[in-house]
Design an enzyme around this catalytic site. Structure first.
Site, PDB file in Angstrom:
ATOM      1  N   ASN A 105       0.820  -1.217   0.000  1.00 57.53           N
ATOM      2  CA  ASN A 105       0.000   0.000   0.000  1.00 57.53           C
ATOM      3  C   ASN A 105       0.855   1.268   0.000  1.00 57.53           C
ATOM      4  O   ASN A 105       0.322   2.386   0.028  1.00 57.53           O
ATOM      5  CB  ASN A 105      -0.986   0.013   1.185  1.00 57.53           C
TER       6      ASN A 105
ATOM      7  N   THR B 195       8.605 -12.312  14.688  1.00 58.49           N
ATOM      8  CA  THR B 195       9.600 -11.487  15.375  1.00 58.49           C
ATOM      9  C   THR B 195      10.040 -12.080  16.710  1.00 58.49           C
ATOM     10  O   THR B 195       9.255 -12.760  17.381  1.00 58.49           O
ATOM     11  CB  THR B 195       9.011 -10.084  15.633  1.00 58.49           C
TER      12      THR B 195
ATOM     13  N   TYR C  40       3.371  -4.728  19.370  1.00 60.01           N
ATOM     14  CA  TYR C  40       3.851  -5.274  18.097  1.00 60.01           C
ATOM     15  C   TYR C  40       4.049  -6.792  18.216  1.00 60.01           C
ATOM     16  O   TYR C  40       3.538  -7.568  17.400  1.00 60.01           O
ATOM     17  CB  TYR C  40       5.163  -4.575  17.714  1.00 60.01           C
TER      18      TYR C  40
HETATM   19  N1  UFG Z   1      18.166   2.239  20.321  1.00 54.98           N
HETATM   20  C1  UFG Z   1      18.803   3.322  20.876  1.00 54.98           C
HETATM   21  N2  UFG Z   1      18.724   4.513  20.212  1.00 54.98           N
HETATM   22  C2  UFG Z   1      18.062   4.679  19.040  1.00 54.98           C
HETATM   23  C3  UFG Z   1      17.418   3.554  18.473  1.00 54.98           C
HETATM   24  C4  UFG Z   1      17.482   2.352  19.153  1.00 54.98           C
HETATM   25  O1  UFG Z   1      19.426   3.233  21.925  1.00 54.98           O
HETATM   26  O2  UFG Z   1      18.031   5.799  18.500  1.00 54.98           O
HETATM   27  C5  UFG Z   1      18.239   0.953  21.011  1.00 54.98           C
HETATM   28  C6  UFG Z   1      16.887   0.397  21.389  1.00 54.98           C
HETATM   29  O3  UFG Z   1      16.459   0.882  22.628  1.00 54.98           O
HETATM   30  C7  UFG Z   1      17.169  -1.086  21.383  1.00 54.98           C
HETATM   31  C8  UFG Z   1      18.262  -1.270  20.327  1.00 54.98           C
HETATM   32  O4  UFG Z   1      18.807   0.019  20.115  1.00 54.98           O
HETATM   33  O5  UFG Z   1      17.701  -1.471  22.622  1.00 54.98           O
HETATM   34  C9  UFG Z   1      17.706  -1.760  19.014  1.00 54.98           C
HETATM   35  O6  UFG Z   1      16.578  -0.981  18.680  1.00 54.98           O
HETATM   36  P1  UFG Z   1      15.848  -1.050  17.273  1.00 54.98           P
HETATM   37  O7  UFG Z   1      14.748  -0.056  17.291  1.00 54.98           O
HETATM   38  O8  UFG Z   1      16.860  -0.961  16.193  1.00 54.98           O
HETATM   39  O9  UFG Z   1      15.291  -2.514  17.238  1.00 54.98           O
HETATM   40  P2  UFG Z   1      14.320  -3.271  18.273  1.00 54.98           P
HETATM   41  O10 UFG Z   1      15.192  -4.235  19.006  1.00 54.98           O
HETATM   42  O11 UFG Z   1      13.497  -2.369  19.085  1.00 54.98           O
HETATM   43  O12 UFG Z   1      13.308  -3.938  17.292  1.00 54.98           O
HETATM   44  C10 UFG Z   1      13.711  -4.775  16.253  1.00 54.98           C
HETATM   45  C11 UFG Z   1      12.694  -4.713  15.138  1.00 54.98           C
HETATM   46  C12 UFG Z   1      11.372  -5.215  15.625  1.00 54.98           C
HETATM   47  C13 UFG Z   1      11.535  -6.551  16.253  1.00 54.98           C
HETATM   48  C14 UFG Z   1      12.599  -6.537  17.288  1.00 54.98           C
HETATM   49  C15 UFG Z   1      12.859  -7.890  17.830  1.00 54.98           C
HETATM   50  O13 UFG Z   1      12.522  -3.399  14.703  1.00 54.98           O
HETATM   51  O14 UFG Z   1      10.514  -5.308  14.533  1.00 54.98           O
HETATM   52  O15 UFG Z   1      13.807  -6.061  16.734  1.00 54.98           O
HETATM   53  O16 UFG Z   1      13.841  -7.797  18.789  1.00 54.98           O
HETATM   54  F1  UFG Z   1      10.396  -6.927  16.837  1.00 54.98           F
END
Ligand code: UFG
Length: 329
Positions: free
Chosen positions: A32, A117, A141
């Site tokens: 989309n 995930t 999510y």
């Molecule tokens: N983080 C920071 N600063 C930022 C962005 C992220 O410190 O600006 C940290 C987050 O707190 C986290 C780590 O970096 O601890 C990774 O964060 P991401 O947002 O890159 O990834 P997530 O682990 O939150 O999420 C990813 C995918 C999700 C999935 C998840 C599974 O985006 O779709 O992994 O662990 F569900």
């Protein structure tokens, strides 16, 4: 053989389309363009712009195309956003999947490879996490993805459908030739955020919490190269086509890196010193997620080849350097 890729204009879906085309599949894409990009769709794919929640639109595509299997990437996937807008996630992810499953039933499509995930596991005490671990999502999510897995499992019992659910850990990197890569607006994922800081597109990287129970106090994640991740999808399709039963696999690299380690590695790879500030924890973040992917290796014959974190960041950097504004010209 014709494969329908739902969300094929998005970051992960577009990499799937490219690998399918490389392997001479006929590819149909539905997206989309809410978060995807038309420019990310491979020119050889048959692209339909529309929403998976739109039954009339979906039926029109299934009537026109002969679909032999589905790769389902169409979902909202931001942990932080899912905590403030939970209903958006139930609507697009869960209801959207309901329509996909209805179409599979109506048109007799038997095989679906589904993008799940690590967030389905929530906070776990034992690392690495195997598929048998308890599922206790700490964010909406993850809850929606777990619900989608359950929907497929109940549908399997009710009608002839086989699924493979792939539980991704942290996906990063880009296709080696730099043609496609990650472009979210706003960008929230750590590696692209860090590389945007290296490019001078943001003043600093904020570390979300330094008081976690980890070695350096920052969250630990298991990063997997998007190309290795997609290779597992193609193996999963083959597994289903060869008569494999419905199954669930973790996809990660079995190694954890802290937020601070990612920042340090990115500074080395780019050769650029950028600013880093310490911030508050982000709601919904588990402290550590590390995968055991032994099952995928054993059952699917998956053999990830780009497991070095430097290579993952280098390929992402290659994309960001050459496309500082993403797909925007
Ligand atoms: N983080 C920071 N600063 C930022 C962005 C992220 O410190 O600006 C940290 C987050 O707190 C986290 C780590 O970096 O601890 C990774 O964060 P991401 O947002 O890159 O990834 P997530 O682990 O939150 O999420 C990813 C995918 C999700 C999935 C998840 C599974 O985006 O779709 O992994 O662990 F569900």
């Amino acid at each position: 053989m014709s494969i329908l890729v739902l969300g094929g204009a998005g970051y992960i879906g577009s990499h799937a389309v490219y690998q399918l085309v490389d392997q001479n599949f006929r590819v149909v894409v539905i997206d989309n363009l809410q978060t995807g990009h038309r420019e990310a769709v491979h020119p050889k794919a048959n692209f339909y712009e529309g929403d998976i929640r739109d039954r009339v639109f979906m039926r029109s595509v299934f009537e026109r195309e002969t679909i032999d299997g589905i790769l389902h990437f169409a979902a909202n996937s931001l942990v932080g956003e899912s905590m403030t807008e939970p209903l958006k996630y139930f609507d697009n992810n869960v209801y959207g999947t309901q329509i996909v499953l209805e179409m599979m039933k109506e048109f007799g499509v038997k095989h679906i490879v589904f993008s799940s995930t690590a967030a389905v596991y929530g906070e776990q005490m034992v690392m690495p996490i195997t598929e048998a671990a308890d599922k206790n999502p700490t964010n909406t999510y993850g809850e929606t993805k777990l619900t989608m897995e359950k929907m497929m499992s109940w549908c399997e019992k009710a009608f002839d459908l086989k699924y493979v659910s792939l539980r991704y850990f942290n996906v990063a990197g880009a296709r080696g030739d730099g043609q496609i890569g990650e472009d979210h607006n706003p960008e929230t994922h750590l590696i692209p955020v860090v590389l945007e800081a290296a490019l001078g597109k943001r003043p600093a990287v904020t570390v979300f919490g330094e008081d976690y129970d980890t070695e350096d106090g920052t969250c630990v994640r298991d990063y997997i190269h998007v190309e290795d991740l997609i290779a597992a999808h193609l193996l999963a399709l083959k597994y289903l086509q060869n008569g494999g039963g419905s199954n669930v696999f973790n996809l990660g690299s079995n190694q954890g890196f802290s937020v601070k380690e990612i920042i340090e590695t990115a500074k080395q790879v780019t050769g650029i010193e950028f600013s880093v500030v310490m911030g508050e924890r982000r709601s919904g973040d588990p402290s550590t997620l590390i995968a055991s992917s032994e099952k995928a290796k054993h059952v699917l014959g998956w053999n990830p080849s780009r497991t070095s974190i430097r290579e993952i960041i280098r390929d992402a950097w290659n994309w960001h350097q050459h496309h500082p504004n993403g797909y925007q010209k």
